[in-house]
Design a protein around this motif. Structure first.
Motif, PDB file in Angstrom:
ATOM      1  N   THR A  84       0.705  -1.200  -0.137  1.00  0.00           N
ATOM      2  CA  THR A  84      -0.122   0.006   0.035  1.00  0.00           C
ATOM      3  C   THR A  84       0.743   1.278  -0.071  1.00  0.00           C
ATOM      4  O   THR A  84       0.498   2.097  -0.546  1.00  0.00           O
ATOM      5  CB  THR A  84      -0.890  -0.051   1.145  1.00  0.00           C
ATOM      6  N   GLU A 124      -7.226   0.236  -1.124  1.00  0.00           N
ATOM      7  CA  GLU A 124      -7.405  -1.133  -0.554  1.00  0.00           C
ATOM      8  C   GLU A 124      -9.065  -1.151  -0.124  1.00  0.00           C
ATOM      9  O   GLU A 124      -9.836  -1.919  -0.491  1.00  0.00           O
ATOM     10  CB  GLU A 124      -6.839  -1.230   0.642  1.00  0.00           C
ATOM     11  N   ASP A 155      -4.962  -1.785  -5.387  1.00  0.00           N
ATOM     12  CA  ASP A 155      -4.480  -2.107  -3.957  1.00  0.00           C
ATOM     13  C   ASP A 155      -5.495  -3.247  -3.605  1.00  0.00           C
ATOM     14  O   ASP A 155      -6.591  -2.920  -3.231  1.00  0.00           O
ATOM     15  CB  ASP A 155      -4.506  -1.004  -3.020  1.00  0.00           C
TER      16      ASP A 155
HETATM   17 MG   LIG Z   1      -2.213  -2.911   1.948  1.00  0.00          MG
END
Ligand SMILES: [Mg+2]
Ligand SMILES: Nc1ncnc2c1ncn2[C@@H]1O[C@H](COP(=O)(O)OP(=O)(O)O)[C@@H](O)[C@H]1O
Lengths: 253, 551
Positions: free
Chosen positions: A42, A82, A157
């Motif tokens: 990330t 994410e 992500d």
């Molecule tokens: Mg991550």
């Protein structure tokens, strides 16, 4: 190279999250960024998208430096976070229009958003507030936002967590289509079977360092494993923290 | 630029629509407007037309007995506190925080970072303008009229001056924050120095005041002395200009007001330009903080979740042994669970509970020597308890959100709600008893008969208030919705004002006649038991058909 990450290092205050990582993604290539939780996937994506500032290292998109030409670089990127937090008090269509305005692509807005909403089965929710969407729907919305402009470099992500099988299929199709159109794609994930099937090349991270890179054959070789070893076997072998504190270092190519 | 303008506009319009579409949200909003608007309009009318009945009084008469210097010092101290607090916060992480949605959808986009900052600042500035407008255009102007001074331009100058001062303080602290957070560590060291200097300045001012008080024994004069003596007045010159603007119309010294406003305005603009010229990428602190906030919001946006977050960060804490032996069956087991979690998760709250009342009582005993103040001081307890009880709304909300657990308990809605209310009340009970003991020990002049009434009143009022605030919590259970947090707060305020009525009447009437404490106790217990029982019956029914995820 469409995306060129050179010697990227990122400290959060005193935490070293990414340590001298170099990754490049060519036009029409899908690179999988693999690593256990906290490996720095990330963080790398956030550095590339300018959400955080790299401590040092250089990021180039289409040869343009993020440091010097931030807005031009960002225009060429699309990013799906994410766990997206879309604006709850916008309707789905308004959210997409906002994305189009932010990237200055309103001329293609009408045709584009209709098609994408249909593909991801959000069409009948188009005038609902985001507040009323489920978690998976919000993720689909974020994906559609990313495709509202024609990015050169796509960053995902953990994109496949939380969406239904039909959505997963659509997204995979769209990623493959984007590759055919010459996009460079970087996917951070720990869904290994997807990575194995979708990615042309894989970069494995551990504790912020790049520990292996290449296609499955290269990785099998590096893990000193046979042909029949799956990516899962290779991944678990490579990322096993055996030498406790002493990191493995970047492989000498 | 256009994208963000569109975003703000749609967010605003949609949230208005969102309220208008649901009667559950619309009705309280209308009620609030009905209550607040007339008084605002009345004040505005007074501000514009002056105060005819008092118009004949000159400011000299009005100010008789009121020391102009003390007034100025009070205003200055208040403003200085706000400004110093803002500057002090500048040096901590996370002053400039954007929403999680901004992180995901604006930060990666090609929208210019300065534009993002401008929108953020404009939002903050307009909040200041609104709050200050409320005070200086609606609340204070009648006093200007009573003082015989001009109302209209004076109120406007006060408002502008204060808004400019707040903008200046914000800009300076953002600039300091960005410069010390994102640049080399020697700047961070500079941050520590500035912080220490601010603390030293505040400490020096307070010490000067205390020293003067020890010498003279006059609290007001000490305030004046500390403000005038400290370097505060020089360093915080813009604050003193603003204080001049506010006090001027009351003392009849309004010359030069335009100049002061203009100076403050120039400083505000200049500081904004300096801030916007900073080259740093200031997005990063939002990540940690907004990430935490997003998780908090998901957890119901409440104090309990905040404490648990704090516990998670406290790494090596071990909580193997329960401080409270297990007891209870069915709903009453909830009381045990609440006691355990509270003694574990909110140690600092508990510490405050035991430390604050003695400290306050000691301060009153030492500084407020007037016999009347000491005599009636026990009643302050009731007020504190009332405030604490109204704050328990948040805690109740977080408890009720653990619906998977509490809905599964094989007990009636009434007893579940009663158990939750009782656990909250225990805190109030402890606070009351500590408070009563503190008053007994530290305030020699306190009337013991009053202390008895106040203690009984606090205990019973505390329970009825918490029971009553469980009703709005269960009516508006969805914490993800901002309005569902705001509206019950208003309703709670109204309900709590109503619910303490009977107790207030009983205490006042019986206390005047010095009726026996036992009789007062009995009547308080009787009336508040009835009220609490009613509230619990309502919220018990609500709880039985309660679903915090549905709207
Ligand atoms: Mg991550
Ligand atoms: N905002 C932040 N502040 C401090 N440390 C962080 C922050 N975000 C991530 N980290 C730390 O950086 C490291 C890498 O995290 P991350 O990039 O999120 O890993 P991944 O995505 O691979 O799971 C972790 O050790 C994590 O604790």
């Amino acid at each position: 190279m469409a995306l060129d990450i050179q010697n990227l290092t990122k400290y959060y205050k005193t935490t070293l999250a990414v340590d001298e990582v170099s990754i490049s993604v060519a036009d029409g290539e899908i690179v999988g960024l693999l690593g256990p939780n906290g490996a720095g996937k990330t963080t790398i994506m956030r550095c590339v998208t300018g959400i955080v500032q790299a401590t040092h290292g250089e990021i180039l998109v289409d040869g343009l430096s993020l440091r010097k030409r931030e807005q031009d670089v960002k225009r060429r990127l699309a990013f799906v976070p994410e766990v997206p937090n879309p604006y709850e008090m916008l309707t789905v269509v308004e959210h997409l229009r906002f994305a189009a305005m932010a990237y200055d692509t309103e001329p293609i807005f009408d045709s584009r958003h209709e098609e994408l909403l249909r593909r991801f089965e959000l069409h009948d929710r188009r005038n609902d507030l985001v507040l009323s969407l489920s978690k998976g729907m919000k993720q689909k919305l974020a994906i559609i936002c990313a495709f509202m402009h024609d990015a050169k470099v796509l960053l995902f992500d953990e994109p496949l967590i939380g969406i239904d099988p039909k959505g997963v299929r659509e997204l995979k199709d769209m990623i493959v289509e984007a590759r055919a159109n010459g996009c460079a794609i970087l996917i951070g994930t720990h869904m290994l079977d997807t990575a194995e099937r979708l990615c042309d090349r894989i970069v494995i991270l551990r504790q912020g360092r790049k520990i292996a890179e290449g296609d499955l054959d290269d990785l099998q070789e590096r893990a000193k494993m046979g042909e029949d070893a799956t990516l899962e076997d290779v991944f678990l072998t490579l990322t096993e923290v055996d030498t406790a504190d002493e990191g493995p270092g970047v492989p000498s190519a | 630029m256009r994208a963000l303008a569109y975003l703000q506009l749609r967010l605003f319009v949609n949230s208005i629509k969102h309220i208008a579409r649901s009667p559950k949200r619309l009705i309280p909003a209308i009620l609030l407007a009905v209550f607040v608007l007339p008084s605002l309009l009345m004040n505005l009318a007074i501000a514009v037309m002056g105060v005819p009945r008092y118009g004949s009084y000159g400011h000299k008469e009005y100010l008789e007995g009121l020391q102009a210097e003390a007034l100025w010092s009070g205003v200055f101290a208040l403003l200085a506190l706000v400004v110093v607090y803002t500057l002090y916060n500048a040096l901590s992480e996370g002053l400039l925080i954007f929403s999680a949605s901004h992180i995901d959808f604006v930060f990666p986009s090609p929208v210019n970072r300065r534009v993002v900052l401008i929108f953020k600042l404009l939002g903050d500035y307009s909040k200041y303008a609104m709050y200050a407008g409320f005070v200086f255009l609606f609340v204070i102007p009648p006093f200007f009229g009573m003082a015989g001074g001009p109302v209209f331009p004076a109120a406007l100058y006060c408002w502008l001056g204060t808004v400019f001062l707040l903008i200046l303080a914000t800009n300076v602290s953002h600039t300091l924050n960005i410069a010390t957070t994102y640049t080399a560590s020697r700047f961070s060291a500079a941050g520590a120095v500035v912080r220490t200097a601010i603390l030293a300045l505040v400490a020096a001012t307070v010490l000067a005041g205390i020293y003067h008080y020890r010498q003279s024994g006059d609290a007001l004069a000490s305030l004046v002395a500390s403000v005038y003596a400290g370097a505060a007045r020089v360093i915080l010159a813009p604050v003193s200009w603003c204080a001049n603007l506010i006090v001027g119309p009351l003392t009849g010294q309004t010359a030069g007001a335009v100049l002061l406003v203009a100076a403050l305005g120039l400083l505000a603009i200049a500081s904004a330009l300096v801030l916007l010229a900073r080259p740093e990428n200031f997005y990063e602190p939002s990540l940690g903080i907004s990430g935490r906030m997003a998780r908090l919001k998901a957890a119901g946006g409440n104090l309990a979740a905040l404490r648990i977050e704090a516990m998670k960060r406290r790494r090596n804490a071990s909580y193997s042994r329960s401080p409270v032996p297990p007891f209870g069956r069915g709903a009453s087991a909830l009381i045990w669970k609440n006691l355990v979690t509270r003694t574990r998760a909110s140690r600092s709250t508990l510490a405050i509970l035991f430390l604050l009342p003695p400290l306050l009582a000691a301060a009153v005993g030492y500084f407020a020597r007037e016999p009347e103040i000491q005599r009636f001081s026990p009643f302050a307890m009731v007020y504190v308890v009332w405030i604490v009880s109204s704050a328990s709304q948040q805690e109740l909300r977080s408890e009720f959100r653990q619906v998977d657990i509490i809905k599964a308990i094989p007990a009636s809605g009434f007893s579940v709600v009663a158990a939750q209310v009782f656990s909250q009340w225990l805190l109030v009970a402890v606070l009351t008893i500590v408070g009563a003991l503190s008053v007994l020990v530290f305030i020699p002049g306190a009337d013991h008969y009053f202390l008895g009434i106040a203690t009984l009143g606090s205990l019973t009022i505390g329970f009825v208030c918490i029971a009553a605030s469980s009703v709005p919590v269960l009516l508006y259970p969805d914490a993800r919705d901002k309005w569902q947090l705001l509206i019950p707060t208003w309703i709670t305020m109204i309900v709590l004002a109503l619910v303490i009525g009977p107790s207030a009447v009983i205490c006042a009437v019986l206390a005047v006649f010095r009726v026996n404490l036992a009789i007062i106790a009995l009547s308080l217990i009787a009336i508040n038991t009835a009220l609490s029982w009613g509230a619990l019956a309502i919220s018990g029914r609500l709880f039985e058909r309660f679903d915090p995820t549905a709207d």
